[in-house]
Design a protein around this motif. Structure first.
Motif, PDB file in Angstrom:
ATOM      1  N   ILE A 145     -69.699 106.454 -53.239  1.00  0.00           N
ATOM      2  CA  ILE A 145     -68.319 107.042 -53.312  1.00  0.00           C
ATOM      3  C   ILE A 145     -67.867 105.615 -52.756  1.00  0.00           C
ATOM      4  N   TYR A 146     -68.083 105.033 -51.461  1.00  0.00           N
ATOM      5  CA  TYR A 146     -67.244 103.917 -51.048  1.00  0.00           C
ATOM      6  C   TYR A 146     -67.396 102.882 -52.192  1.00  0.00           C
ATOM      7  N   ARG A 147     -68.590 102.492 -52.928  1.00  0.00           N
ATOM      8  CA  ARG A 147     -68.417 101.626 -53.869  1.00  0.00           C
ATOM      9  C   ARG A 147     -67.410 101.938 -54.961  1.00  0.00           C
ATOM     10  N   SER A 148     -67.060 103.449 -55.256  1.00  0.00           N
ATOM     11  CA  SER A 148     -66.044 103.743 -56.357  1.00  0.00           C
ATOM     12  C   SER A 148     -64.797 103.511 -55.612  1.00  0.00           C
ATOM     13  N   THR A 149     -64.630 103.500 -54.533  1.00  0.00           N
ATOM     14  CA  THR A 149     -63.152 102.958 -53.982  1.00  0.00           C
ATOM     15  C   THR A 149     -62.889 101.687 -54.228  1.00  0.00           C
ATOM     16  N   THR A 150     -64.010 100.826 -54.128  1.00  0.00           N
ATOM     17  CA  THR A 150     -63.759  99.522 -54.261  1.00  0.00           C
ATOM     18  C   THR A 150     -63.413  99.155 -55.601  1.00  0.00           C
ATOM     19  N   ILE A 151     -64.129  99.635 -56.567  1.00  0.00           N
ATOM     20  CA  ILE A 151     -64.263  99.533 -58.015  1.00  0.00           C
ATOM     21  C   ILE A 151     -62.774  99.978 -58.390  1.00  0.00           C
ATOM     22  N   LEU A 152     -62.333 101.116 -57.907  1.00  0.00           N
ATOM     23  CA  LEU A 152     -61.178 101.587 -58.449  1.00  0.00           C
ATOM     24  C   LEU A 152     -59.969 100.797 -57.972  1.00  0.00           C
TER      25      LEU A 152
END
Length: 160
Positions: A145-152
């Protein structure tokens, strides 16, 4: 869009709990500018029923009652699909962009998920073919979920 983790069982104090908190705090900080909020964990009690099927049904009822109306639902399930981090974040972004009010990620109890919970899911998600302890699955989910925020957000945390 609110991001919510619904988990059967409680994490005790220790490394796993600290890692989950660290990743969700990071996601919270980065998610604000992306229209993502909450990053809350709801820990549901494990059933004390004697039979595994009864435990699954009892836990499943509690899970279904905790899902906000209109939420997208992803259940962690060993029979589910394995997604790349990019695909995981794309699904989260699509739910947000589609006006979904909440995105729920569900980790069931030791006996698995009740059929009614699996039927409610928009996605059955697996973190590979191996079996992991629930504590580690929660850490891996929080990190994704954290990685998703960085990707987005285009942040360089995510590298191939």
């Amino acid at each position: 869009m609110r991001v919510l983790l619904l988990c059967v069982g409680r994490l005790k104090a220790g490394a796993e709990r600290d890692l989950v908190a660290r990743y969700l705090d990071r996601a919270k900080a980065g998610g604000r500018s992306l229209g993502l909020s909450g990053f809350d964990t709801i820990e549901l009690s494990e059933s004390s029923a004697r039979r595994p099927d009864d435990r699954m049904v009892e836990e499943g009822s509690a899970i279904l009652a905790a899902i906000p109306a209109g939420a997208s639902v992803a259940c962690l399930d060993p029979r589910g699909r394995s997604l790349s981090s990019e695909d995981f974040s794309a699904r989260l972004g699509s739910a947000r962009d589609g006006g979904t009010s909440a995105s729920c990620f569900i980790i069931g109890g030791a006996d698995g998920l009740a059929p009614a919970v699996r039927a409610r899911a928009d996605l059955l998600l697996a973190f590979g073919a191996a079996t992991f302890p629930h504590q580690l699955v929660r850490v891996m989910l929080a990190e994704q979920i954290y990685r998703s925020t960085t990707i987005l957000s285009g942040h360089p945390y995510h590298r191939a």
